[in-house]
Each structure stands twice: as C-alpha cells, then as structure tokens.
Design an enzyme around this catalytic site. Structure first.
Site, PDB file in Angstrom:
ATOM      1  CE  LYS A 150      -2.972  -1.348   3.399  1.00 52.29           C
ATOM      2  NZ  LYS A 150      -4.206  -1.298   4.199  1.00 52.29           N
ATOM      3  CB  THR A 209      20.675   7.692  13.432  1.00 51.08           C
ATOM      4  OG1 THR A 209      19.999   7.148  12.285  1.00 51.08           O
ATOM      5  CG2 THR A 209      22.168   7.630  13.199  1.00 51.08           C
ATOM      6  CG  PHE A 212      19.203   2.953   7.475  1.00 48.26           C
ATOM      7  CD1 PHE A 212      19.782   4.144   7.097  1.00 48.26           C
ATOM      8  CD2 PHE A 212      19.157   1.913   6.561  1.00 48.26           C
ATOM      9  CE1 PHE A 212      20.308   4.326   5.826  1.00 48.26           C
ATOM     10  CE2 PHE A 212      19.687   2.064   5.291  1.00 48.26           C
ATOM     11  CZ  PHE A 212      20.259   3.276   4.927  1.00 48.26           C
ATOM     12  CG  LEU A 213      16.469   0.225  12.895  1.00 49.98           C
ATOM     13  CD1 LEU A 213      15.836  -0.986  13.573  1.00 49.98           C
ATOM     14  CD2 LEU A 213      15.376   1.187  12.444  1.00 49.98           C
ATOM     15  CG  HIS A 241      -4.225  -0.710  11.930  1.00 49.24           C
ATOM     16  ND1 HIS A 241      -3.508  -1.651  12.638  1.00 49.24           N
ATOM     17  CD2 HIS A 241      -3.301   0.123  11.390  1.00 49.24           C
ATOM     18  CE1 HIS A 241      -2.210  -1.405  12.507  1.00 49.24           C
ATOM     19  NE2 HIS A 241      -2.056  -0.330  11.759  1.00 49.24           N
TER      20      HIS A 241
HETATM   21  N1  LIG Z   1       2.124   1.403   3.461  1.00 53.96           N
HETATM   22  C1  LIG Z   1       1.969   0.657   4.506  1.00 53.96           C
HETATM   23  O1  LIG Z   1       1.610  -0.521   4.431  1.00 53.96           O
HETATM   24  C2  LIG Z   1       2.237   1.261   5.850  1.00 53.96           C
HETATM   25  C3  LIG Z   1       2.331   0.432   6.976  1.00 53.96           C
HETATM   26  C4  LIG Z   1       2.624   1.012   8.207  1.00 53.96           C
HETATM   27  C5  LIG Z   1       2.789   2.382   8.315  1.00 53.96           C
HETATM   28  N2  LIG Z   1       2.670   3.155   7.190  1.00 53.96           N
HETATM   29  C6  LIG Z   1       2.834   4.592   7.285  1.00 53.96           C
HETATM   30  O2  LIG Z   1       4.128   4.873   7.786  1.00 53.96           O
HETATM   31  C7  LIG Z   1       4.115   6.116   8.467  1.00 53.96           C
HETATM   32  C8  LIG Z   1       4.892   6.000   9.746  1.00 53.96           C
HETATM   33  O3  LIG Z   1       6.210   5.636   9.409  1.00 53.96           O
HETATM   34  P1  LIG Z   1       7.445   5.966  10.391  1.00 53.96           P
HETATM   35  O4  LIG Z   1       7.079   5.581  11.747  1.00 53.96           O
HETATM   36  O5  LIG Z   1       8.616   5.389   9.729  1.00 53.96           O
HETATM   37  O6  LIG Z   1       7.463   7.538  10.417  1.00 53.96           O
HETATM   38  P2  LIG Z   1       8.239   8.637   9.556  1.00 53.96           P
HETATM   39  O7  LIG Z   1       8.435   8.216   8.162  1.00 53.96           O
HETATM   40  O8  LIG Z   1       7.510   9.912   9.821  1.00 53.96           O
HETATM   41  O9  LIG Z   1       9.675   8.700  10.258  1.00 53.96           O
HETATM   42  C9  LIG Z   1       9.763   9.103  11.586  1.00 53.96           C
HETATM   43  C10 LIG Z   1      10.792  10.193  11.790  1.00 53.96           C
HETATM   44  O10 LIG Z   1      12.075   9.608  11.796  1.00 53.96           O
HETATM   45  C11 LIG Z   1      12.939  10.252  10.881  1.00 53.96           C
HETATM   46  N3  LIG Z   1      13.854   9.208  10.430  1.00 53.96           N
HETATM   47  C12 LIG Z   1      13.672   8.287   9.460  1.00 53.96           C
HETATM   48  N4  LIG Z   1      14.687   7.423   9.457  1.00 53.96           N
HETATM   49  C13 LIG Z   1      15.540   7.803  10.432  1.00 53.96           C
HETATM   50  C14 LIG Z   1      16.791   7.295  10.905  1.00 53.96           C
HETATM   51  N5  LIG Z   1      17.324   6.177  10.393  1.00 53.96           N
HETATM   52  N6  LIG Z   1      17.393   7.948  11.907  1.00 53.96           N
HETATM   53  C15 LIG Z   1      16.834   9.045  12.469  1.00 53.96           C
HETATM   54  N7  LIG Z   1      15.669   9.552  12.069  1.00 53.96           N
HETATM   55  C16 LIG Z   1      15.020   8.948  11.061  1.00 53.96           C
HETATM   56  C17 LIG Z   1      12.018  10.851   9.857  1.00 53.96           C
HETATM   57  O11 LIG Z   1      12.597  11.980   9.254  1.00 53.96           O
HETATM   58  C18 LIG Z   1      10.815  11.241  10.690  1.00 53.96           C
HETATM   59  O12 LIG Z   1      11.004  12.491  11.296  1.00 53.96           O
HETATM   60  C19 LIG Z   1       2.645   6.466   8.673  1.00 53.96           C
HETATM   61  O13 LIG Z   1       2.303   7.540   7.820  1.00 53.96           O
HETATM   62  C20 LIG Z   1       1.893   5.222   8.270  1.00 53.96           C
HETATM   63  O14 LIG Z   1       0.651   5.519   7.669  1.00 53.96           O
HETATM   64  C21 LIG Z   1       2.411   2.620   5.983  1.00 53.96           C
END
Ligand SMILES: NC(=O)c1ccc[n+]([C@@H]2O[C@H](COP(=O)([O-])OP(=O)(O)OC[C@H]3O[C@@H](n4cnc5c(N)ncnc54)[C@H](O)[C@@H]3O)[C@@H](O)[C@H]2O)c1
Length: 394
Positions: free
Chosen positions: A146, A176, A173-174, A259
């Site tokens: 999705k 940071t 990547f985690l 959800h």
């Molecule tokens: N498509 C799907 O099936 C699916 C499934 C689950 C969630 N999502 C979507 O994912 C989003 C949430 O994703 P998220 O939790 O990754 O949030 P995000 O993408 O907003 O990232 C969180 C924060 O971490 C920062 N960041 C990213 N990688 C980093 C790293 N390695 N080190 C430091 N900072 C970093 C980003 O700039 C951001 O500020 C929601 O919008 C949700 O709807 C989609």
C-alpha cells in the site's frame, strides 16, 4: 473480460547495505539489477540524508552509479499530496526510463508511502525500490503493497496498491533512530505477536526494552540474535498474512488489528501520537474488550498492558475521553469494511477472532476499565474530563 496480474516482490535481508563492498543492492534482487554506469533517482528523507547521506553517496560513487538525490522532509505532518507532486516533478526532470530505472526510496514509512504513490501514478506505474530506515518501515510500511498520503482529516485517504520491486531491510539505519520511534515500530511488531505468535510476544517480553536501548544494533550476540529474530519473524508473519489477500478482497484481515479505532485517534490527536502509539491505544482497548468478553484472561491482559508500558508505549490518550469518539471511529471503519465491523479481537495471546457485535455501551465500559488499568501501570496523565465513572474506576 477477465485478466490476471501476477505480482512478485522481494523482501531482502540486507545488513550493511551501504558498506562499500556490499553487493546486495547491485545484485541481491534479480528483478532490479544495478550496474556500474547506471543512473538512478534516489528520493531520501532529509533527516536520513543528514545522518547517513555521506556513506550512501560514497557507496554509489564507489560502484560507479550516477545518482540524482532528492532530499525531502518527510514526517506525518507533511504527508500530503504536495509531497507526491514534488517527487513527480523530480521524476519528470530526471526523465526516468520507466522500464529500466526504478526510483530508489530511502526513508521512514512516510517517505516510502509518498514515493510509492508517486511512482505508481507516474506513467501509470513506474518501478521503485524501498530502503526503509525506521522500524515501522522495516517491519510494516516496507513490506506490504500500500502507498498513500493523508487528505483532509482522512489518514492515507489517497493511495494505491503498488508493490515495490524490492525492499532491502537493513537494521543499521536504526542506530540513529530515537527511542520513541523505535517503540513506535515495536508497536506494529507487538500487533503481529498479539494476533499470531505467542513466541514473538515472549521474545518482546524478554528483549523488547533492551533492544530499544541497543537500537537493534546487536551489540552482544544475544541482542543480535534477538534483534534478527524479532525483525525477521515480524516480517515473515506479515507476509504470510498479506500473500493470500494482497488486494484486501477479504475484509476480515487480522493485520487490521489495532487499526479499527486508531485511524481516528491518530488524526484527532495529531501531532501528539505517532502511528504505532495510536495503534497501541487501540490494542490496549481491544485487549480490555477481549478480557471483558472472556477471551483473554486477567493475567494475559495484564501481561499485554505491562509489556506495552515497558516498551514505552501509551495505553491511553485524552482524545479517548471526547464524547462519541470511539463510536465515530467504529462507524468510519464499518464504512471502510463494507458495512460490517469485522473487528479482530484477541483470543489469549497469539490468536484472534472477528466480531461484528460491539456496542457503544461495551466500548464505554471498556474505556472505563482501560482508564483504571493505565492508572495502575502508572500511566496516569491527569484527570480524564468527560469520561463517566473514570474516577470511581480508578
Ligand atoms: N504502506 C503501509 O503498508 C504502511 C504500513 C505502516 C505504516 N505506514 C505509514 O508509515 C508512516 C509512519 O512511518 P514511520 O514511523 O517510519 O514515520 P516517519 O516516516 O515519519 O519517520 C519518523 C521520523 O524519523 C525520521 N527518520 C527516518 N529514518 C531515520 C533514521 N534512520 N534515523 C533518524 N531519524 C530517522 C524521519 O525523518 C521522521 O522524522 C505512517 O504515515 C503510516 O501511515 C504505511
């Protein structure tokens, strides 16, 4: 007429993906080879660019790949249509050859969803590759098919089903990522554990808090094994659920656990709650519902709520106290699930069933019980205005 579209995509475990000598990105996926002399458009979360951009650029240079880098600020507050057009503009400028030049997306769930949406719309479908950089990205957003952005008050209201050619899963990547976002990803892992795997739940109980501290970097052999097992098991369980129902024709999806109420909770609470945090509040509530129905024992419910708390996830948000919020959320979900609740509820730990008969009274009773429970765990964040009986229950 009738036609069948075959779908195939790869989820590749890829530690040290951007180590200079790693060849995983070049030849780890047969459907997306990358060769010296190739060029690629790389869309990267600007935070990730600041933290990891140098080693990523060096990697591409080292392997003779010419990269056009588009850093984008990508977080929930900007997950809107404008961001999709930014990517489309970059694809236009780059002059993408949609047969041979998959766009590479590097970032969290927001960045992956946005690039996925742009790629799926551009010339009715351009291939893309995902490199998730958050835990949510690794185990959830990078695994399914999705894409989407928010629209108005609607979470992911605009979106498509568009599998990436491949996702490369690299825990480095985690290193940071802050504790809050790690916990946020653990919420989605906990979801899979609660509905499908008591074993994964046990691993989270034993290692979850330690892995947050260690940022999943495996600084001891035990932590390395735990991090690898937890991430790969979560991905495996997710793929196992998605594969037979990729286009969601069957609306009874256990991965929808957590959800049902959370989309409304998350949007109402913005920017207070992250996605996984809103999902946890939903799971805490439905754990209590399960307990009230006799499907979950008191002891099991306590274990679940205690683990959420130890993973630094919230059991509660004051949004819950707004009158009618859960009824509205449920009504919205019913619309989304073709007129029925199809609500996955936990049965014990690691199993689930679907119900269609949750009433407003039952929800209100569950809210009161949850409020009492979160106060017992110490997650007392002040008086809850508007919740009848909350004081007594506490
Ligand atoms: N498509 C799907 O099936 C699916 C499934 C689950 C969630 N999502 C979507 O994912 C989003 C949430 O994703 P998220 O939790 O990754 O949030 P995000 O993408 O907003 O990232 C969180 C924060 O971490 C920062 N960041 C990213 N990688 C980093 C790293 N390695 N080190 C430091 N900072 C970093 C980003 O700039 C951001 O500020 C929601 O919008 C949700 O709807 C989609």
């Amino acid at each position: 007429m009738e036609a069948i579209k075959q779908v195939r995509y790869h989820v590749v475990e890829a530690s040290g993906l951007f180590e200079p000598d790693s060849t995983l990105l070049l030849s780890g996926c047969a459907d997306a080879p990358l060769r010296p002399g190739d060029r690629r458009l790389v869309v990267i979360d600007s935070t990730v660019d600041e933290l990891h951009g140098e080693r990523i650029t060096r990697y591409f240079d080292h392997h003779g790949i010419t990269v056009t880098l588009l850093p984008l600020r990508a977080d929930e507050s900007v997950k809107r249509w404008d961001l999709v057009t930014d990517v489309v503009d970059a694809m236009n400028d780059f002059g993408i050859d949609r047969r041979r030049e998959p766009v590479i997306a590097i970032g969290g769930g927001v960045l992956l969803d946005v690039v996925g949406l742009a790629a799926s719309l551009y010339r009715r479908g351009t291939p893309y590759i995902r490199i998730p950089t958050t835990l949510v990205g690794l185990v959830d957003a990078g695994v399914g098919v999705k894409t989407g952005v928010n629209y108005g008050q609607g979470k992911n209201r605009l979106g498509t089903y568009a599998p990436a050619v491949a996702t490369f899963v690299d825990r480095s990547f985690l290193s940071t990522l802050d504790a809050r976002h790690l916990a946020n990803g653990l919420a989605e892992i906990l979801k899979m554990a609660l509905i499908k795997s008591a074993e994964l739940f046990g691993l989270l109980e034993d290692f979850g808090p330690l892995l947050i501290e260690d940022r999943f970097q495996g600084s001891t052999p035990a932590l390395e094994t735990a991090a690898r097992r937890i991430v790969s098991e979560a991905i495996h369980l997710m793929l196992e659920e998605l594969q037979p129902n990729l286009w969601e024709q069957c609306l009874e999806r256990c991965v929808d656990y957590g959800h049902t109420f959370s989309p409304t909770i998350e949007m109402e609470a913005l920017p207070e709650l992250l996605h996984g945090e809103a999902v946890t509040v939903d799971m805490a509530l439905t754990t209590v519902l399960g307990r009230m129905r006799g499907d979950v024992t008191e002891h099991q419910a306590q274990r679940v709520l205690a683990l959420m708390d130890r993973l630094r996830l919230p059991l509660w948000t004051d949004v819950l106290a707004r009158p009618g919020i859960l009824d509205g959320a449920l009504a919205d979900t019913v619309r989304h699930r073709d007129g029925q609740q199809r609500l996955p509820l936990p049965v014990g730990i690691g199993h689930h069933r679907f119900v269609n008969d949750v009433t407003p009274e039952e929800l209100n009773a569950a809210l009161r019980e949850l409020d009492a429970a979160r106060r017992r765990t110490g997650q007392d964040i002040g008086p809850v205005a508007g919740l009848v009986g909350a004081g007594e229950a506490a």
